[in-house]
Design a protein around this motif. Structure first.
Motif, short mmCIF file in Angstrom:
data_model
loop_
_atom_site.label_atom_id
_atom_site.label_comp_id
_atom_site.label_asym_id
_atom_site.label_seq_id
_atom_site.Cartn_x
_atom_site.Cartn_y
_atom_site.Cartn_z
N PHE A 67 0.81 -1.22 0.00
CA PHE A 67 0.00 0.00 0.00
C PHE A 67 0.85 1.27 0.00
CE2 PHE A 67 -3.71 -2.44 2.10
CZ PHE A 67 -4.11 -2.89 0.85
N SER A 68 2.16 1.12 0.05
CA SER A 68 3.01 2.31 -0.11
C SER A 68 3.00 2.80 -1.55
CB SER A 68 4.45 2.00 0.34
OG SER A 68 5.04 1.04 -0.52
N VAL A 69 2.50 1.97 -2.46
CA VAL A 69 2.38 2.33 -3.88
C VAL A 69 0.94 2.81 -4.11
CG1 VAL A 69 2.44 1.47 -6.25
CG2 VAL A 69 4.12 0.65 -4.58
N PRO A 70 0.75 4.08 -4.54
CA PRO A 70 -0.60 4.65 -4.71
C PRO A 70 -1.53 3.78 -5.56
CG PRO A 70 1.05 6.37 -4.95
CD PRO A 70 1.80 5.07 -4.86
N LYS A 71 -1.01 3.22 -6.65
CA LYS A 71 -1.86 2.42 -7.54
C LYS A 71 -2.45 1.22 -6.80
CE LYS A 71 -1.85 0.28 -12.11
NZ LYS A 71 -1.04 -0.08 -13.30
N ASN A 72 -1.67 0.62 -5.91
CA ASN A 72 -2.15 -0.53 -5.14
C ASN A 72 -3.22 -0.11 -4.14
OD1 ASN A 72 -0.43 -2.27 -6.47
ND2 ASN A 72 1.19 -2.15 -4.92
N ARG A 73 -3.05 1.05 -3.55
CA ARG A 73 -4.06 1.55 -2.60
C ARG A 73 -5.39 1.77 -3.34
NH1 ARG A 73 0.21 4.98 -0.74
NH2 ARG A 73 -0.72 6.80 -1.79
N LYS A 74 -5.31 2.41 -4.51
CA LYS A 74 -6.53 2.69 -5.27
C LYS A 74 -7.23 1.39 -5.67
CE LYS A 74 -4.91 7.11 -7.13
NZ LYS A 74 -4.46 7.85 -8.34
N LYS A 75 -6.42 0.41 -6.08
CA LYS A 75 -6.98 -0.89 -6.48
C LYS A 75 -7.74 -1.52 -5.30
CE LYS A 75 -4.37 -3.36 -9.13
NZ LYS A 75 -5.11 -3.45 -10.41
N PHE A 76 -7.18 -1.42 -4.11
CA PHE A 76 -7.80 -1.99 -2.91
C PHE A 76 -9.08 -1.25 -2.56
CE2 PHE A 76 -8.24 -2.09 1.75
CZ PHE A 76 -8.32 -3.46 1.96
N CYS B 260 -16.15 -2.79 0.26
CA CYS B 260 -16.16 -3.70 1.42
C CYS B 260 -14.78 -3.90 2.03
CB CYS B 260 -16.75 -5.05 1.03
SG CYS B 260 -15.80 -5.89 -0.27
N ASN B 261 -13.71 -3.55 1.32
CA ASN B 261 -12.36 -3.84 1.82
C ASN B 261 -12.03 -3.06 3.09
OD1 ASN B 261 -11.71 -5.77 -0.03
ND2 ASN B 261 -10.68 -4.37 -1.45
N ILE B 262 -12.32 -1.75 3.11
CA ILE B 262 -12.07 -0.95 4.32
C ILE B 262 -12.89 -1.49 5.48
CG2 ILE B 262 -12.63 1.27 5.38
CD1 ILE B 262 -10.09 1.58 4.13
N SER B 263 -14.18 -1.79 5.20
CA SER B 263 -15.05 -2.33 6.25
C SER B 263 -14.49 -3.63 6.81
CB SER B 263 -16.46 -2.57 5.70
OG SER B 263 -17.02 -1.36 5.24
N TYR B 264 -13.92 -4.45 5.93
CA TYR B 264 -13.36 -5.75 6.37
C TYR B 264 -12.18 -5.54 7.32
CZ TYR B 264 -11.47 -10.48 6.13
OH TYR B 264 -11.00 -11.73 6.45
N ILE B 265 -11.29 -4.60 6.97
CA ILE B 265 -10.14 -4.33 7.84
C ILE B 265 -10.62 -3.84 9.21
CG2 ILE B 265 -8.04 -2.93 8.14
CD1 ILE B 265 -7.80 -4.95 5.90
N LEU B 266 -11.63 -2.97 9.22
CA LEU B 266 -12.18 -2.44 10.48
C LEU B 266 -12.85 -3.56 11.29
CD1 LEU B 266 -13.62 0.90 9.09
CD2 LEU B 266 -11.74 0.68 10.74
#
Length: 572
Positions: free
Chosen positions: A472-481, A486-492
């Motif tokens: 996730f230090s690479v912007p493109k990977n963060r955007k893809k995630f 649902c991904n943020i909700s899953y981490i929370l």
């Protein structure tokens, strides 16, 4: 007297001798005086008993020398009965005189055993029987078990080649079936010496003796005794000249003994390293022997001089070829040997790369290869240990191969142990420069790593979290995630589970989950989603517990809320 009468008379004498020995052994246990002397006599009587009981099944003519020996034994037994009675009644005239008489008697029985052995070994007795003594039942007492082992030892000492071999076979069967026999074997001081002597005997005997010593070497407490008994030299001679079965047992025995690196020099001093390298270089030997030889060498490469010798003999190339073996055990042991050899030695690692060793490891990791899960696991371990030392090693791993495809497949579909090894390599790759991280993000590693965040193993969860944090230090990977709501909700949710316990006792991944959230807050959309979620109170609670990373996250999210408020005022 006719021949039939002589034979019958001898048979009667043999029976009398067996009964007398049995009676005397039983009586000796009741004697309290001179206990050590009587123990020595009892050992000789047990040897004699084993040798004479074999004669009951003799199916040939009796030689006159045997008849004379049996009569001499009967005379000695009668004399010994007299000594036993005097010791039992404490009716002897002096201790020193009785000690002398007992020593003399022990010597007599020793000579009788040797004379009987000579008769057997000279071939005067031809017997059509193997071992007739019955092994005690599983519920037998220790004395019966000990008597059985001593009987086998006697047959090893006095028997001809076939009798020795059959006794060794029975001994090995006993040790494999019941550990109690192993303990009894090791309590009989001369047993190990006899077994070691047999390593220089005929092939059949050598083979069974090698097996016996291998069984014994599997018990850590017995290894020092084998070393003190000078077993290494004879084992190396079996490696050089024995049959395949004997060589295999010898190599496996040496592998057990060299687990203690102090024994490495002993193997080298007896020419063992050269013998082992020859086996590994020769294509005519089976997988078990080559694999065991690799196992011994793996234990020896910790000695710098031995490692240098192996490099000078161009053995790195040989071991690389063994990686391509169809035998799982050869693959596993050769990979383990190379990994150990090259992980701390730059020269051998450069040879490994130059000779195509990395490509061989990649081929083993290929899901379409015939390699077993164990081989794939070992290949991934070796890649983890060897390929991250320099750019050239990484180029050898990633250039011109489909290693990332293999890795991704094994993360998804491999057995648990293979998945864990694949995750270790993935985590290592995720710590590399941004270009590699972008490639891994595009290849589809992010969803697989997310899946491991809820693994049962804390170690696995931490590795997956750390790898994601790096990606996730690479912007493109963060955007893809973040494209998946649902991904943020899953981490929370996972963060909440860690705090609530989720019925697990090995919690501890909170720190890594917070770091992932921190890395995602570089995106405005991520900050908004976290702030709008119902988990802000949880994050604030973590910050109140003096969690530095949680405090940083709260600060970052609060700044975002402040900007949102200002934005609302400005546009109102």
């Amino acid at each position: 007297m006719g021949e039939d009468s002589v034979e019958e008379s001898t048979r009667v004498s043999i029976k009398r001798a067996i009964e007398s020995i049995s009676s005397l052994i039983s009586l000796s246990h009741s004697i309290k005086s001179f206990a050590v002397k009587w123990q020595l006599i009892r050992n000789k009587l047990e040897d004699l008993y084993s040798g004479i009981t074999s004669l009951e099944n003799l199916n040939s003519d009796f030689d006159p020398s045997l008849s004379a020996l049996i009569n001499a034994i009967l005379g000695s037994l009668e004399e010994c009965h007299g000594l036993a009675s005097r010791c039992l009644d404490v009716s002897f005239t002096g201790k020193l005189l009785m000690q002398s008489d007992l020593d003399f008697m022990s010597g007599k029985f020793e000579r009788h055993v040797k004379d009987l052995s000579l008769i057997y070994s000279a071939g005067i007795l031809s017997h059509g029987f193997a071992i007739v003594v019955s092994k005690p039942s599983g519920k037998a007492c220790r004395d019966d078990m000990r008597f059985y082992i001593r009987d086998l030892l006697t047959r090893m000492k006095i028997g001809d080649v076939e009798m020795k071999k059959q006794a060794l076979i029975r001994l090995n069967e006993s040790m494999v079936e019941d550990d109690r026999y192993m303990k009894i074997v090791m309590e009989i001081s001369e047993m190990v010496c006899v077994l070691i002597e047999f390593l220089d005997s005929e092939m059949g005997i050598q083979e069974e003796a090698s097996k016996a010593l291998f069984f014994i070497s599997g018990f850590g407490s017995y290894k020092p005794l084998l070393i003190r008994s000078c077993v290494v030299g004879p084992l190396v001679r079996v490696l050089e000249n024995g049959n395949v079965v004997g060589r295999e047992a010898s190599a496996r025995c040496l592998m057990n003994l060299t687990e203690n690196s102090e024994n490495a020099w002993s193997v080298s001093a007896h020419g063992g390293v050269a013998a082992l390298l020859k086996i590994c270089s020769c294509g005519e030997f089976g997988g078990e022997l080559i694999a065991s030889s690799c196992g011994v060498l793996r234990n020896l490469v910790g000695v710098e001089e031995i490692k240098r010798y192996m490099i000078e003999e161009d053995m790195v190339s040989t071991f690389i070829k063994l990686i391509g073996s169809k035998d799982e055990i050869v693959q596993v042991n050769s990979i383990d040997l190379l990994s150990t050899m090259c992980s701390t030695d730059e020269e051998s690692r450069e040879i490994l790369v130059r000779e195509g060793g990395i490509q061989e490891l990649v081929l083993v990791s290929d899901p379409n290869s015939l390699s077993s899960s164990k081989s794939k696991e070992m290949a991934l371990r070796a890649i983890h240990n060897l390929c991250f030392g320099s750019v050239s090693y990484l180029n050898a791993l990633l250039s011109g191969s489909r290693f990332l495809d293999h890795l991704l497949y094994l993360l998804r579909n491999g057995e648990t142990s293979v998945q864990e090894s694949a995750l270790k390599v993935t985590s290592k790759l995720c710590s590399l420069p941004a270009e590699v991280k972008r490639i891994m993000g595009n290849a589809g590693f992010i969803p697989e790593l997310v899946r491991f965040l809820d693994a049962k193993s804390l170690y696995v969860r931490e590795m997956a979290s750390d790898a994601l944090y790096c990606l996730f230090s690479v912007p493109k990977n963060r955007k893809k995630f973040l494209q998946e709501d649902c991904n943020i909700s899953y981490i929370l949710q996972l963060l909440d589970q860690e705090e609530r316990g989720n019925e697990r006792s090995d919690l501890g991944n909170t720190k890594f989950l917070i770091l992932i959230l921190m890395s995602l807050t570089s995106c405005n959309s991520a900050r908004r989603k976290i702030s709008a979620s119902g988990y802000m109170k949880l994050i604030e609670k973590l910050a109140e517990r003096e969690d530095t990373d949680a405090k940083k996250l709260v600060k970052k999210l609060s700044r975002n809320r402040f900007h949102n408020i200002l934005g609302g005022i400005w546009h109102s």
